[in-house]
Design a protein around this motif. Sequence first.
Motif, PDB file in Angstrom:
ATOM      1  N   LEU A  60     -43.609 -25.864  15.681  1.00  0.00           N
ATOM      2  CA  LEU A  60     -43.287 -26.766  16.784  1.00  0.00           C
ATOM      3  C   LEU A  60     -42.557 -26.012  17.881  1.00  0.00           C
ATOM      4  CD1 LEU A  60     -41.896 -29.925  14.931  1.00  0.00           C
ATOM      5  CD2 LEU A  60     -44.181 -29.634  15.930  1.00  0.00           C
ATOM      6  N   SER A  61     -42.887 -26.308  19.126  1.00  0.00           N
ATOM      7  CA  SER A  61     -42.160 -25.709  20.232  1.00  0.00           C
ATOM      8  C   SER A  61     -40.755 -26.300  20.288  1.00  0.00           C
ATOM      9  CB  SER A  61     -42.890 -25.941  21.554  1.00  0.00           C
ATOM     10  OG  SER A  61     -42.960 -27.327  21.841  1.00  0.00           O
ATOM     11  N   ALA A  62     -39.857 -25.599  20.934  1.00  0.00           N
ATOM     12  CA  ALA A  62     -38.447 -26.001  20.966  1.00  0.00           C
ATOM     13  C   ALA A  62     -38.226 -27.323  21.687  1.00  0.00           C
ATOM     14  CB  ALA A  62     -37.613 -24.902  21.624  1.00  0.00           C
ATOM     15  N   ASP A  63     -39.160 -27.711  22.556  1.00  0.00           N
ATOM     16  CA  ASP A  63     -38.959 -28.934  23.326  1.00  0.00           C
ATOM     17  C   ASP A  63     -39.475 -30.188  22.613  1.00  0.00           C
ATOM     18  OD1 ASP A  63     -41.588 -28.153  23.530  1.00  0.00           O
ATOM     19  OD2 ASP A  63     -41.821 -28.798  25.616  1.00  0.00           O
ATOM     20  N   VAL A  64     -39.983 -30.047  21.403  1.00  0.00           N
ATOM     21  CA  VAL A  64     -40.428 -31.213  20.630  1.00  0.00           C
ATOM     22  C   VAL A  64     -39.286 -31.659  19.727  1.00  0.00           C
ATOM     23  CG1 VAL A  64     -42.034 -32.077  18.878  1.00  0.00           C
ATOM     24  CG2 VAL A  64     -42.846 -30.506  20.653  1.00  0.00           C
ATOM     25  N   PRO A  65     -38.742 -32.870  19.936  1.00  0.00           N
ATOM     26  CA  PRO A  65     -37.642 -33.348  19.089  1.00  0.00           C
ATOM     27  C   PRO A  65     -38.079 -33.476  17.626  1.00  0.00           C
ATOM     28  CG  PRO A  65     -37.777 -34.650  21.099  1.00  0.00           C
ATOM     29  CD  PRO A  65     -39.015 -33.801  21.052  1.00  0.00           C
ATOM     30  N   LEU A  66     -37.207 -33.054  16.722  1.00  0.00           N
ATOM     31  CA  LEU A  66     -37.446 -33.143  15.281  1.00  0.00           C
ATOM     32  C   LEU A  66     -36.207 -33.746  14.650  1.00  0.00           C
ATOM     33  CD1 LEU A  66     -38.903 -32.441  12.599  1.00  0.00           C
ATOM     34  CD2 LEU A  66     -37.933 -30.128  12.801  1.00  0.00           C
ATOM     35  N   ILE A  67     -36.372 -34.887  13.979  1.00  0.00           N
ATOM     36  CA  ILE A  67     -35.229 -35.601  13.422  1.00  0.00           C
ATOM     37  C   ILE A  67     -35.521 -36.066  11.999  1.00  0.00           C
ATOM     38  CG2 ILE A  67     -34.458 -36.402  15.695  1.00  0.00           C
ATOM     39  CD1 ILE A  67     -35.600 -39.159  15.000  1.00  0.00           C
ATOM     40  N   ASP A  68     -34.464 -36.450  11.302  1.00  0.00           N
ATOM     41  CA  ASP A  68     -34.584 -37.040   9.966  1.00  0.00           C
ATOM     42  C   ASP A  68     -34.642 -38.552  10.069  1.00  0.00           C
ATOM     43  OD1 ASP A  68     -34.667 -35.046   7.950  1.00  0.00           O
ATOM     44  OD2 ASP A  68     -32.565 -34.566   8.347  1.00  0.00           O
ATOM     45  N   CYS A  69     -35.268 -39.171   9.063  1.00  0.00           N
ATOM     46  CA  CYS A  69     -35.269 -40.636   9.022  1.00  0.00           C
ATOM     47  C   CYS A  69     -35.542 -41.114   7.604  1.00  0.00           C
ATOM     48  CB  CYS A  69     -36.324 -41.205   9.979  1.00  0.00           C
ATOM     49  SG  CYS A  69     -38.036 -41.084   9.390  1.00  0.00           S
ATOM     50  N   ASP A  70     -35.332 -42.400   7.421  1.00  0.00           N
ATOM     51  CA  ASP A  70     -35.745 -43.099   6.207  1.00  0.00           C
ATOM     52  C   ASP A  70     -36.551 -44.295   6.689  1.00  0.00           C
ATOM     53  OD1 ASP A  70     -36.066 -44.711   3.966  1.00  0.00           O
ATOM     54  OD2 ASP A  70     -34.060 -44.290   3.170  1.00  0.00           O
ATOM     55  N   ALA A  71     -37.870 -44.211   6.556  1.00  0.00           N
ATOM     56  CA  ALA A  71     -38.758 -45.237   7.120  1.00  0.00           C
ATOM     57  C   ALA A  71     -38.531 -46.609   6.507  1.00  0.00           C
ATOM     58  CB  ALA A  71     -40.226 -44.822   6.942  1.00  0.00           C
ATOM     59  N   ARG A  72     -37.832 -46.679   5.400  1.00  0.00           N
ATOM     60  CA  ARG A  72     -37.567 -47.975   4.760  1.00  0.00           C
ATOM     61  C   ARG A  72     -36.445 -48.736   5.439  1.00  0.00           C
ATOM     62  NH1 ARG A  72     -36.423 -45.263  -0.906  1.00  0.00           N
ATOM     63  NH2 ARG A  72     -35.192 -44.055   0.596  1.00  0.00           N
ATOM     64  N   GLN A  73     -35.624 -48.011   6.214  1.00  0.00           N
ATOM     65  CA  GLN A  73     -34.442 -48.605   6.833  1.00  0.00           C
ATOM     66  C   GLN A  73     -34.697 -48.927   8.298  1.00  0.00           C
ATOM     67  OE1 GLN A  73     -31.812 -49.346   4.942  1.00  0.00           O
ATOM     68  NE2 GLN A  73     -32.899 -48.449   3.186  1.00  0.00           N
ATOM     69  N   ARG A  74     -34.454 -50.178   8.687  1.00  0.00           N
ATOM     70  CA  ARG A  74     -34.710 -50.601  10.058  1.00  0.00           C
ATOM     71  C   ARG A  74     -33.946 -49.762  11.081  1.00  0.00           C
ATOM     72  NH1 ARG A  74     -36.325 -54.728  13.427  1.00  0.00           N
ATOM     73  NH2 ARG A  74     -34.940 -55.148  15.184  1.00  0.00           N
ATOM     74  N   ASP A  75     -32.654 -49.562  10.865  1.00  0.00           N
ATOM     75  CA  ASP A  75     -31.853 -48.809  11.830  1.00  0.00           C
ATOM     76  C   ASP A  75     -32.361 -47.377  11.979  1.00  0.00           C
ATOM     77  OD1 ASP A  75     -30.300 -50.998  12.350  1.00  0.00           O
ATOM     78  OD2 ASP A  75     -28.614 -50.368  11.096  1.00  0.00           O
ATOM     79  N   SER A  76     -32.761 -46.783  10.862  1.00  0.00           N
ATOM     80  CA  SER A  76     -33.262 -45.418  10.901  1.00  0.00           C
ATOM     81  C   SER A  76     -34.592 -45.350  11.660  1.00  0.00           C
ATOM     82  CB  SER A  76     -33.439 -44.880   9.480  1.00  0.00           C
ATOM     83  OG  SER A  76     -33.871 -43.539   9.500  1.00  0.00           O
ATOM     84  N   SER A  77     -35.490 -46.294  11.398  1.00  0.00           N
ATOM     85  CA  SER A  77     -36.770 -46.324  12.095  1.00  0.00           C
ATOM     86  C   SER A  77     -36.580 -46.602  13.580  1.00  0.00           C
ATOM     87  CB  SER A  77     -37.685 -47.396  11.473  1.00  0.00           C
ATOM     88  OG  SER A  77     -38.022 -47.051  10.147  1.00  0.00           O
ATOM     89  N   LYS A  78     -35.643 -47.480  13.901  1.00  0.00           N
ATOM     90  CA  LYS A  78     -35.369 -47.770  15.306  1.00  0.00           C
ATOM     91  C   LYS A  78     -34.821 -46.536  16.018  1.00  0.00           C
ATOM     92  CE  LYS A  78     -33.093 -51.124  18.352  1.00  0.00           C
ATOM     93  NZ  LYS A  78     -32.259 -52.343  18.416  1.00  0.00           N
TER      94      LYS A  78
END
Length: 201
Positions: free
Chosen positions: A162-180
């Motif tokens: 991935l190029s440096a300008d593509v954001p990469l983050i962690d999440c838990d798709a089961r959790q609404r706040d995390s998905s939001k």
Amino acid sequence: MDFRSSEQAARTPLPSTARDGLKIVIVGGFGVGKTTMVRSVSEIRPLSTEETMTQAGIGIDDGGSHGKTTTTVAFDFGRISLNEHMVLYLFGAPGQERFWFLWDRLFSGTLGAVVLVDTRRLADSWYSIDRLEHHGMPFIVARNNFGQPEHTLEQVRQALDLSADVPLIDCDARQRDSSKAVLLTLVNHLFALSSVRETTP
């Protein structure tokens, strides 16, 4: 229980102040959590095209290795209001190769995408990234954590090239706040790209 009243209670009306609607696509390999993310974050009952996997899918869909018994055969659809003015329309794309022909249709009118990845099967994400880059569509990458991560985000970035300008983050798709939070990251990325274009002569 009265089915009609429970249906009405499950619906959140679109705010009368809503003025900006953004179409967002969630893509990724088979079984990475796209349907789960749409379900967790949608403020309306999601439209789902999940069907039970059958013997006919053996050798074609890799469900058994992930403990999956259902699979998306068209797309998932949901909606979330980020604030009183902005609404996101979410489309979860099917992950199996035999349904990839649907992706170009789903990409039509889409402003940005989320690539959901499972670090246990990073190679399954390469097609998603390739198609988005081919279309010139802005995207972010979200690592869906199914347990304690074994690699750093920088290692994931390098593995996906991935190029440096593509954001990469962690999440838990089961959790609404995390998905939001994933969706907010994408929207902020889109606004940042738009601002750069507006100021570039």
